[in-house]
Design a protein around this motif. Structure first.
Motif, mmCIF file in Angstrom:
data_model
loop_
_atom_site.group_PDB
_atom_site.id
_atom_site.type_symbol
_atom_site.label_atom_id
_atom_site.label_comp_id
_atom_site.label_asym_id
_atom_site.label_seq_id
_atom_site.Cartn_x
_atom_site.Cartn_y
_atom_site.Cartn_z
ATOM 1 N N ALA B 191 0.834 -1.210 0.000
ATOM 2 C CA ALA B 191 0.000 0.000 0.000
ATOM 3 C C ALA B 191 0.867 1.258 0.000
ATOM 4 O O ALA B 191 0.477 2.291 -0.558
ATOM 5 N N ASP B 192 2.065 1.164 0.603
ATOM 6 C CA ASP B 192 2.995 2.298 0.565
ATOM 7 C C ASP B 192 3.376 2.659 -0.874
ATOM 8 O O ASP B 192 3.871 3.757 -1.130
ATOM 9 N N PRO B 195 -1.457 4.146 -5.395
ATOM 10 C CA PRO B 195 -2.517 3.588 -6.253
ATOM 11 C C PRO B 195 -1.976 2.691 -7.366
ATOM 12 O O PRO B 195 -2.610 1.697 -7.716
ATOM 13 N N LEU B 196 -0.798 3.034 -7.937
ATOM 14 C CA LEU B 196 -0.272 2.205 -9.032
ATOM 15 C C LEU B 196 0.023 0.799 -8.533
ATOM 16 O O LEU B 196 -0.352 -0.195 -9.172
ATOM 17 N N ALA B 197 0.694 0.708 -7.375
ATOM 18 C CA ALA B 197 1.042 -0.619 -6.848
ATOM 19 C C ALA B 197 -0.219 -1.446 -6.606
ATOM 20 O O ALA B 197 -0.289 -2.618 -7.011
ATOM 21 N N LEU B 198 -1.224 -0.855 -5.980
ATOM 22 C CA LEU B 198 -2.450 -1.614 -5.705
ATOM 23 C C LEU B 198 -3.176 -1.973 -6.999
ATOM 24 O O LEU B 198 -3.780 -3.043 -7.101
ATOM 25 N N ALA B 199 -3.087 -1.088 -8.014
ATOM 26 C CA ALA B 199 -3.759 -1.376 -9.288
ATOM 27 C C ALA B 199 -3.093 -2.549 -10.007
ATOM 28 O O ALA B 199 -3.734 -3.240 -10.794
ATOM 29 N N LEU B 200 -1.817 -2.756 -9.764
ATOM 30 C CA LEU B 200 -1.092 -3.841 -10.450
ATOM 31 C C LEU B 200 -1.058 -5.128 -9.641
ATOM 32 O O LEU B 200 -0.611 -6.167 -10.136
ATOM 33 N N ALA B 201 -1.504 -5.081 -8.404
ATOM 34 C CA ALA B 201 -1.416 -6.254 -7.534
ATOM 35 C C ALA B 201 -2.242 -7.402 -8.100
ATOM 36 O O ALA B 201 -3.396 -7.214 -8.471
#
Lengths: 313, 313
Positions: B191-192, B195-201
């Motif tokens: 989450a740190d 938004p990009l990281a969560l969108a790619l998870a």
């Protein structure tokens, strides 16, 4: 529709080949013997690498590079000048560097579909592997090859997340490569507990170690290829795990760790509200608009000529 | 068949109540209002705690303590002398200590079924939750209460893993409590990334963070209650993660980490060969034989009078 040539027919490459054919395109591939034989048995056309790449240049097809990172330079050396080229590799900075070095005259747009399973090889692939998945693109300029790549990704049922190689690599270090390292660590600490620990292992250990079942050489290639960004992510994890240790030892409490993790997981599983947006890909500021879309949680969900239908969170 | 009284009707207690009834036993429970109302709506008998415990003593029923660890002492204070008592709490040392302190005249055998989901509360329970699961028992003596507990566990479809409280707590620190801490850390680091990281998870992050969706107060009670053993497991994880960090920084390689993790995961998913074994529970050495069975990867799969049918790996 543009023809598609896929180099490397493992899980991802094999799924791209199937999905592109299912979308009505003319497709062919090149692969190592084992995958090549199975792909041919399943009715696909496979050529030796040189021939596949020559045909791609002759017919102005889009070449999709789908080999593991360590094999990328060898393939790039054989790509003809002017070839339309994309990739599906899990790091974008190193691949972009390699293209500039080994195939500087290719017309390249980086890509990365966020789909995977712990299985690998041609037989693990599926035409619908990318349905509902994010497919990252990292455009360095706005041109018809970018349109080709976005169109292919949308054709496979994915949505498209444009960003920069640096932002992509930092994000996947956290949500794809670190999970593999953590799963490996957790699995080993569990097995250190001996037969009793493994006999008692249930849901949480099974979930937390699942990706440690992936082929080690693929995991290593992926993680080691994103070394710089992964070091940062590992340091964050060490810091947070060390803080949990300190809190548990000193106060006996884990509130901060557990609550932050729960909140983060809620963020992951809660779909954000999305605001629709259109991007005119011929406008002068379109490249910047695209490259910043991913960082805002945005994505492209359709293409109408040169107008992208997008949404942000 | 002995009657069963379950105190606490959340996921685990509610499932024990359902499973014991499904096995043809007379059952009743006690619970907090929300779970009690739902259990009654589903046709189960629920009494106020004092009444439930008095009835259990009067009818020589087996009481199953299924409240979170912090609530254990308050219930124990109300348990009548001579009561047949077991528990389903995720730590065994602290519960055994609490029984000796607050209910020293109860006839207690510790227990812990290794089943859980990230859901909680009465409505998450199921009669078949324990089917195929390991149910730990930690006998301090060989008596008819141990037979009661083993019989109940087998009735629910579980197999029984006898061990000591210390060995149990060390094992679950590694395969149950550490996975929750690691999932929380991984979720927060992801989450740190914004938004990009969560969108790619995708798969690996989803699997690795799943248990971070569990109710934080339950996770904290479980992990904090096993503080000493968990500290050891966290230290092992810190050591292995730090070694991975060092190797990646110095040589760029992760072979040792990834290979050890893969091997450990293979051990988990590969069923060991099992050797059948019978244990005469009336023999003088039976208690030692039982208490060492778990550490050898062994388990009880059936009971025939006072003869346990077991197997070791």
């Amino acid at each position: 529709m543009r023809d598609v040539c896929v180099v490397g027919l493992g899980l991802i490459g094999g799924s791209v080949l199937r999905a592109a054919k299912a979308a009505g395109r003319t497709v062919w591939g090149a692969a190592e013997l084992a995958d090549a034989v199975k792909a041919e048995q399943d009715g696909f056309t496979v050529f030796p690498l040189d021939e596949a790449l020559a045909k791609a240049r002759d017919e102005d097809a889009l070449v999709v590079l789908a080999v593991p990172l360590p094999a990328v330079p060898d393939v790039l050396r054989k790509v003809r000048p002017g070839t339309r080229l994309t990739d599906v590799t899990s790091v974008k900075g190193p691949v972009s560097d390699a293209v500039h070095r080994y195939a500087p005259e290719a017309r390249f747009v980086g890509g990365h579909p966020m789909s995977g399973t712990s299985r690998s090889g041609w037989e693990a692939g599926r035409a619908d592997l990318f349905r509902g998945a994010a497919w990252v693109v990292t455009p360095e300029q706005l041109d018809d090859v970018l349109i080709d790549v976005i169109t292919l990704a949308l054709d496979t049922g994915a949505h498209v997340v444009p960003t920069t190689p640096e932002e992509h690599d930092a994000a996947v270090a956290r949500i794809s490569h670190l999970p593999h390292v953590m799963a490996a660590v957790l699995a080993a600490v569990g097995a250190d507990g001996g037969p009793l620990a493994l006999a008692l292992a249930a849901g949480s250990f099974g979930d937390g170690t699942r990706v440690a079942g992936s082929r080690p050489e693929l995991v290593r290639a992926m993680c080691e290829g994103n070394r710089d960004a992964l070091l940062g992510a590992v340091d964050d994890a060490l810091g947070r795990l060390g803080a949990a240790r300190g809190s548990l030892a000193s106060t006996g409490g884990l509130a901060k760790t557990i609550d932050a993790g729960h909140q983060a997981r809620q963020q992951l599983v809660t779909q954000p509200d999305r605001t629709p947006l259109t991007i005119d890909l011929t406008a002068p500021e379109a490249l910047d608009a695209l490259r910043s879309l991913g960082a805002r949680g945005g994505r492209i969900i359709a293409l109408n000529g040169t107008t992208a239908k997008a949404e942000t969170s």
